[in-house]
Design a protein around this motif. Structure first.
Motif, mmCIF file in Angstrom:
data_model
loop_
_atom_site.group_PDB
_atom_site.id
_atom_site.type_symbol
_atom_site.label_atom_id
_atom_site.label_comp_id
_atom_site.label_asym_id
_atom_site.label_seq_id
_atom_site.Cartn_x
_atom_site.Cartn_y
_atom_site.Cartn_z
ATOM 1 N N ILE A 412 38.625 -30.151 -44.346
ATOM 2 C CA ILE A 412 37.668 -30.544 -43.428
ATOM 3 C C ILE A 412 36.461 -30.124 -43.370
ATOM 4 C CG2 ILE A 412 35.649 -32.411 -44.379
ATOM 5 C CD1 ILE A 412 37.752 -34.424 -45.147
ATOM 6 N N LEU A 413 35.128 -29.688 -43.408
ATOM 7 C CA LEU A 413 33.999 -29.023 -41.930
ATOM 8 C C LEU A 413 33.541 -29.883 -42.025
ATOM 9 C CD1 LEU A 413 34.409 -25.065 -42.233
ATOM 10 C CD2 LEU A 413 35.833 -26.255 -40.824
ATOM 11 N N ILE A 414 32.700 -29.896 -40.657
ATOM 12 C CA ILE A 414 31.059 -30.465 -40.708
ATOM 13 C C ILE A 414 30.342 -29.804 -40.309
ATOM 14 C CG2 ILE A 414 32.551 -33.121 -40.526
ATOM 15 C CD1 ILE A 414 31.764 -32.244 -37.377
ATOM 16 N N THR A 415 29.364 -29.829 -40.574
ATOM 17 C CA THR A 415 27.541 -29.259 -39.683
ATOM 18 C C THR A 415 26.435 -30.043 -40.125
ATOM 19 O OG1 THR A 415 26.775 -26.843 -39.639
ATOM 20 C CG2 THR A 415 27.252 -27.806 -41.676
ATOM 21 N N TYR A 416 25.507 -29.733 -39.768
ATOM 22 C CA TYR A 416 24.528 -30.033 -39.147
ATOM 23 C C TYR A 416 23.262 -28.994 -39.550
ATOM 24 C CZ TYR A 416 23.498 -29.042 -34.446
ATOM 25 O OH TYR A 416 23.356 -27.898 -33.710
ATOM 26 N N GLY A 422 13.315 -32.331 -34.506
ATOM 27 C CA GLY A 422 14.261 -32.012 -33.628
ATOM 28 C C GLY A 422 15.729 -32.952 -33.569
ATOM 29 N N LEU A 423 15.493 -34.273 -34.729
ATOM 30 C CA LEU A 423 16.871 -35.108 -35.429
ATOM 31 C C LEU A 423 18.177 -33.996 -36.157
ATOM 32 C CD1 LEU A 423 14.227 -37.998 -36.500
ATOM 33 C CD2 LEU A 423 15.962 -37.390 -34.293
ATOM 34 N N GLY A 424 19.322 -34.348 -36.091
ATOM 35 C CA GLY A 424 20.033 -34.023 -36.748
ATOM 36 C C GLY A 424 21.127 -33.607 -35.507
ATOM 37 N N SER A 425 22.519 -33.730 -35.952
ATOM 38 C CA SER A 425 23.497 -33.291 -35.073
ATOM 39 C C SER A 425 24.570 -33.825 -35.681
ATOM 40 C CB SER A 425 23.560 -33.777 -33.658
ATOM 41 O OG SER A 425 23.744 -34.420 -33.477
ATOM 42 N N GLY A 426 25.654 -33.001 -35.096
ATOM 43 C CA GLY A 426 26.520 -33.526 -36.070
ATOM 44 C C GLY A 426 27.703 -34.134 -35.207
ATOM 45 N N ILE A 473 30.713 -31.603 -45.145
ATOM 46 C CA ILE A 473 30.119 -31.940 -44.829
ATOM 47 C C ILE A 473 28.605 -31.805 -43.643
ATOM 48 C CG2 ILE A 473 29.702 -34.494 -43.492
ATOM 49 C CD1 ILE A 473 32.995 -35.206 -44.365
ATOM 50 N N VAL A 474 27.784 -31.935 -44.367
ATOM 51 C CA VAL A 474 26.466 -31.484 -43.964
ATOM 52 C C VAL A 474 25.257 -32.429 -43.378
ATOM 53 C CG1 VAL A 474 24.005 -30.001 -43.976
ATOM 54 C CG2 VAL A 474 26.258 -28.618 -44.603
ATOM 55 N N LEU A 523 25.795 -34.994 -46.345
ATOM 56 C CA LEU A 523 25.775 -34.123 -47.707
ATOM 57 C C LEU A 523 27.376 -34.272 -47.994
ATOM 58 C CD1 LEU A 523 22.239 -32.511 -46.922
ATOM 59 C CD2 LEU A 523 22.512 -34.694 -48.271
ATOM 60 N N ILE A 524 27.652 -33.991 -49.074
ATOM 61 C CA ILE A 524 29.377 -33.546 -49.467
ATOM 62 C C ILE A 524 29.138 -31.596 -50.487
ATOM 63 C CG2 ILE A 524 31.027 -33.885 -50.320
ATOM 64 C CD1 ILE A 524 29.990 -35.711 -48.540
ATOM 65 N N PHE A 525 29.362 -31.240 -49.580
ATOM 66 C CA PHE A 525 29.461 -29.502 -50.380
ATOM 67 C C PHE A 525 30.235 -29.349 -50.929
ATOM 68 C CE2 PHE A 525 25.146 -30.014 -48.545
ATOM 69 C CZ PHE A 525 24.726 -28.504 -49.263
ATOM 70 N N GLU A 526 31.154 -28.883 -52.307
ATOM 71 C CA GLU A 526 32.257 -28.434 -52.619
ATOM 72 C C GLU A 526 31.831 -27.340 -52.982
ATOM 73 O OE1 GLU A 526 34.164 -32.138 -54.649
ATOM 74 O OE2 GLU A 526 32.025 -32.758 -55.050
ATOM 75 N N PRO A 527 32.994 -26.540 -53.496
ATOM 76 C CA PRO A 527 33.086 -25.833 -54.144
ATOM 77 C C PRO A 527 33.058 -25.205 -55.516
ATOM 78 C CG PRO A 527 35.512 -25.904 -53.068
ATOM 79 C CD PRO A 527 34.521 -26.903 -52.984
ATOM 80 N N GLU A 528 32.048 -24.367 -56.125
ATOM 81 C CA GLU A 528 32.065 -24.163 -57.921
ATOM 82 C C GLU A 528 33.760 -24.567 -58.620
ATOM 83 O OE1 GLU A 528 29.861 -24.110 -60.766
ATOM 84 O OE2 GLU A 528 29.665 -24.119 -58.518
ATOM 85 N N ARG A 529 34.662 -23.824 -58.018
ATOM 86 C CA ARG A 529 35.858 -24.114 -58.743
ATOM 87 C C ARG A 529 35.809 -25.696 -58.824
ATOM 88 N NH1 ARG A 529 37.944 -22.610 -53.379
ATOM 89 N NH2 ARG A 529 39.226 -23.897 -52.435
ATOM 90 N N THR A 530 36.086 -26.903 -56.983
ATOM 91 C CA THR A 530 35.762 -27.935 -57.566
ATOM 92 C C THR A 530 35.384 -28.563 -58.607
ATOM 93 O OG1 THR A 530 36.879 -28.019 -55.693
ATOM 94 C CG2 THR A 530 36.046 -30.354 -56.376
ATOM 95 N N ARG A 531 34.379 -28.200 -59.071
ATOM 96 C CA ARG A 531 32.894 -28.877 -59.851
ATOM 97 C C ARG A 531 32.744 -28.691 -61.265
ATOM 98 N NH1 ARG A 531 27.795 -26.274 -59.743
ATOM 99 N NH2 ARG A 531 26.348 -28.780 -59.768
#
Length: 532
Positions: A412-416, A422-426, A473-474, A523-531
């Motif tokens: 699992i990776l995280i980013t933001y 100006g709101l938003g951070s990891g 996870i974004v 926000l959960i992002f998954e690769p196309e093959r997972t969907r």
């Protein structure tokens, strides 16, 4: 105060009528204590307890009602990410590491982290932490309703104001310690310096805001006792012990909160707040007191005039210190709320003995207090209702979703995404971690967020994304209740180019005043093959 004479009389009666000491004396001389004497002692004690309950039943009812609301609300509260950050630091580091290497990046002294470290080593759970915070708040309420000199219509309604009932009771932040410490300071204000120095020193170790309050109260105390201090009319030993205690606790607070050199970028960001300084001070004063905003101005005018009539304008100093600091440092709703317990303490210390007839500005000030309590109770109702009906935080729901992936050792990776304001951070991703027994993020070295300059998590995200992790996870954050998700953001396009699509969204919103205040989303992002 209206029962002080009755209580004094009860205490006197207890000393004169209670035969327990005589019975004990006989027993000590070799005579057996008479059962009749013991029965009489129990009867007298029960009678005194009954009289106390009859005299103080409104206070007991208030504490019971407060405790019932807090304990009913805690199970519905989802912890916010900053509640998790302190917990994770205390949970995953040694005491030496915590104080030497990590707390100084949090912009706070270390008392709260130390208490969390103790709780964790006593096997208190993340859920149990909130129950302990509730108990602290109940204790604070008991100090207020039994110790404050206010008339009952004030002191029995003040506990149900929003910051005392919700922000500093149900939400598990260090600020839960501020009201009981301030109320104890007010209670012991006219006593000797020993207890007061210890309380002021402990208060300084709660947070930077609390440290400024502590310093301002110390200045007032020294000013009021300057002649006694100069002449050493205090006990010399007690005076020097008090000074040593206070100096030690202040030194510890400065040592733990002093920013390290590699926090320079975050400190420089403090000077980039767009609004003029004076406008920020006005905002700091009106946000916790005015509904609608315009009524905050006459409220504060009434407070100033009331203190002037009491010849106590010097007690505005801690309020001025807090406003000046909160206007410089980016602060949130719960920081502004410190004005409420601080104002209670200022009025407590300066409360006049004379009760009637009320001078004109005293009457106006008390009417203003009733107004403040009324709107704050409305805010409490709104916050409790919101927390019951809506997710306050997205962390618990996201953790429940992620658990099967984590159990299967998903990468699992995280980013933001940082929005226009100006709101938003990891850092928001830390809120998920207390629900797992380890760090679940590939690109975050520690199981909490690092505020060091040059935090490598974003660079590692860019390096690891081409390796096709199982989930990304974004983090997003915005003002208001409606999530503002920019699907045209370059970060989203970057994920799309690597075959990732948004599949799940977990959002939570904290309320403030009578409206939603701040929304955070995972926000959960998954690769196309997972969907497929």
């Amino acid at each position: 105060m209206e029962h002080s004479y009755q209580e004094h009389q009860s205490g006197s009666n207890l000393q004169s009528l209670n035969p327990t000491s005589d019975a004990q004396l006989k027993s000590d001389k070799g005579f057996p204590a008479s059962p009749s004497w013991q029965a009489t002692a129990i009867s007298v004690g029960s009678s005194i307890n009954d009289r106390f309950i009859r005299a103080r039943w409104p206070e007991l009812l208030t504490i019971t009602a407060f405790a019932s609301i807090v304990f009913a609300a805690i199970p519905y509260h989802e912890a916010w990410s900053d509640e998790a950050q302190a917990w994770q630091i205390a949970r995953t580091t040694t005491l030496a590491e915590m104080f030497h290497s990590y707390i100084r990046y949090e912009g706070s002294p270390g008392l709260w982290h130390f208490l969390l470290w103790i709780m964790i080593h006593l096997h208190v759970t993340y859920t149990g932490l909130h129950w302990i915070c509730g108990l602290i708040a109940i204790t604070s309420t008991a100090i207020l309703v039994y110790g404050a000199p206010f008339p009952r219509y004030l002191k029995l309604s003040i506990p149900f104001t929003c910051f005392l009932l919700f922000q500093y009771a149900i939400v598990a932040r260090s600020y839960v310690l501020v009201p009981p410490l301030l109320f104890l300071i007010a209670f012991f204000w006219k006593g000797g310096p020993l207890k007061l120095s210890a309380l002021l020193g402990v208060l300084a170790n709660v947070s930077l805001h609390a440290g400024l309050i502590s310093g301002a109260l110390l200045i007032i105390f020294i000013w009021e006792h300057r002649k006694s201090i100069r002449a050493l009319k205090f006990s010399r030993r007690r005076f020097f012990v008090s000074a040593a205690i206070l100096g030690t606790l202040y030194s510890v607070a400065l040592w733990t909160a002093w920013p390290p050199a590699d926090l320079a970028n975050h400190i420089a960001a403090l000077h980039n707040v767009p609004a003029p300084y004076f406008s920020r001070i006005i905002a700091v004063l009106i946000l916790p007191t005015g509904e609608p905003y315009i009524l905050a101005l006459p409220f504060w005018i009434a407070m100033v005039l009331m203190l002037k009539q009491r010849s106590s304008l010097r007690y505005l100093l801690p309020l001025v210190f807090l406003a000046a600091f909160a206007a410089v440092v980016p602060s949130f709703y719960w920081h502004y709320g410190l004005f409420v317990p601080l104002l209670i303490v200022v009025l407590w210390i300066t409360w006049p003995q004379r009760t009637s007839p009320l001078p004109s500005f005293e009457l106006i000030g008390r009417i203003a207090l009733v107004y403040l309590i009324g709107i704050q109770i409305a805010w409490s109702i709104y916050a409790l209702k919101w927390d019951l009906e809506n997710p306050y935080s997205p962390d618990l729901a996201a953790a429940q979703f992620l658990r099967p992936y984590v159990n299967n050792k998903a990468r699992i990776l995280i980013t933001y995404i940082r929005n226009a304001d100006g709101l938003g951070s990891g850092a928001s991703a830390t809120g998920i971690l207390p629900y797992f027994d380890r760090n679940i993020y590939l690109n975050q070295a520690m199981p909490f967020y690092s505020w060091k300059d040059g935090n490598p998590s974003e660079k590692e995200f860019d390096d690891l994304l081409p390796t096709h992790p199982d989930l990304v996870i974004v983090e997003t954050k915005n003002a208001g209740a409606i999530p503002k998700i920019d699907l045209n953001h370059p970060k989203v396009w970057e994920l799309a180019r690597n075959g990732y699509h948004l599949t799940h969204r977990f959002c939570g919103t904290m309320p403030a005043r009578l409206s939603p205040y701040l929304t955070s989303c995972h926000l959960i992002f998954e690769p196309e093959r997972t969907r497929q």
